[in-house]
Design an enzyme around this catalytic site. Structure first.
Site, short mmCIF file in Angstrom:
data_model
loop_
_atom_site.label_atom_id
_atom_site.label_comp_id
_atom_site.label_asym_id
_atom_site.label_seq_id
_atom_site.Cartn_x
_atom_site.Cartn_y
_atom_site.Cartn_z
CG ASP A 1 -2.00 -1.06 1.16
OD1 ASP A 1 -2.46 -1.36 0.05
OD2 ASP A 1 -2.39 -1.56 2.22
CG ASP B 1 -6.73 -1.28 -1.73
OD1 ASP B 1 -6.98 -2.48 -1.97
OD2 ASP B 1 -5.84 -0.92 -0.94
#
Length: 165
Positions: free
Chosen positions: A117, A133
């Site tokens: 991430d 995402d």
């Protein structure tokens, strides 16, 4: 033809996701979420974390569960498309976005056991996330709005029973 376009969309999402993750891993040291690159000050910055869970590290370390859920999603999606339950173009575009994002994160989970991430919002307490995402969330949100507000059966005019009033 349209299914080929959807597959290409999902593949482009996977490619973009994997490329941004490669850039992050290659150029940004793991920082546990602290700012590394102030992309838009006050809005978001780029960082580098590995997440073995979902948002807010829920179900941390349960990689097998995420792989299973993703596999079940793809099986159900395939069956619904094969049986022609899903035929509306907008629904299918949303599902291609979701599938591309899901596959991007699945690759990370299978290869390294964690998802990379890198995007951290500065104006709200929100988990660090990635390109995959973004597509999963956007696809889900658009699909929900579509189903709730636009996917209505057309109302047919009331039937005449032949009686004069």
């Amino acid at each position: 033809m349209f299914y080929g376009i959807l597959a290409a969309l999902a593949a482009m999402i996977v490619g973009l996701d994997q490329w941004t993750k490669w850039l992050t891993v290659t150029h940004i040291p793991s920082t546990n979420g602290s700012a590394v690159v102030k992309a838009i000050p006050g809005f978001f910055h780029i960082t580098h974390i590995k997440n073995t869970g979902a948002a807010w590290s829920m179900l941390e370390g349960q990689t097998w569960l995420f792989v299973l859920v993703t596999a079940v999603f793809f099986v159900i999606l395939g069956v619904l498309i094969w049986k022609k339950v899903l035929q509306k173009r907008f629904e299918l575009v949303c599902l291609a976005m979701i599938a591309g994002g899901a596959l991007g994160n699945l690759i990370d989970r299978v290869v390294s056991g964690a998802v990379t991430d890198m995007i951290r919002l500065e104006f709200v307490n929100f988990p660090v996330f990635n390109v995959a995402d973004c597509f999963v969330t956007t696809g889900c949100a658009l699909l929900i709005v579509y189903v709730l507000f636009f996917d209505r059966p057309k109302k047919s005019p009331p039937e005449q029973d032949g009686k004069a009033e």
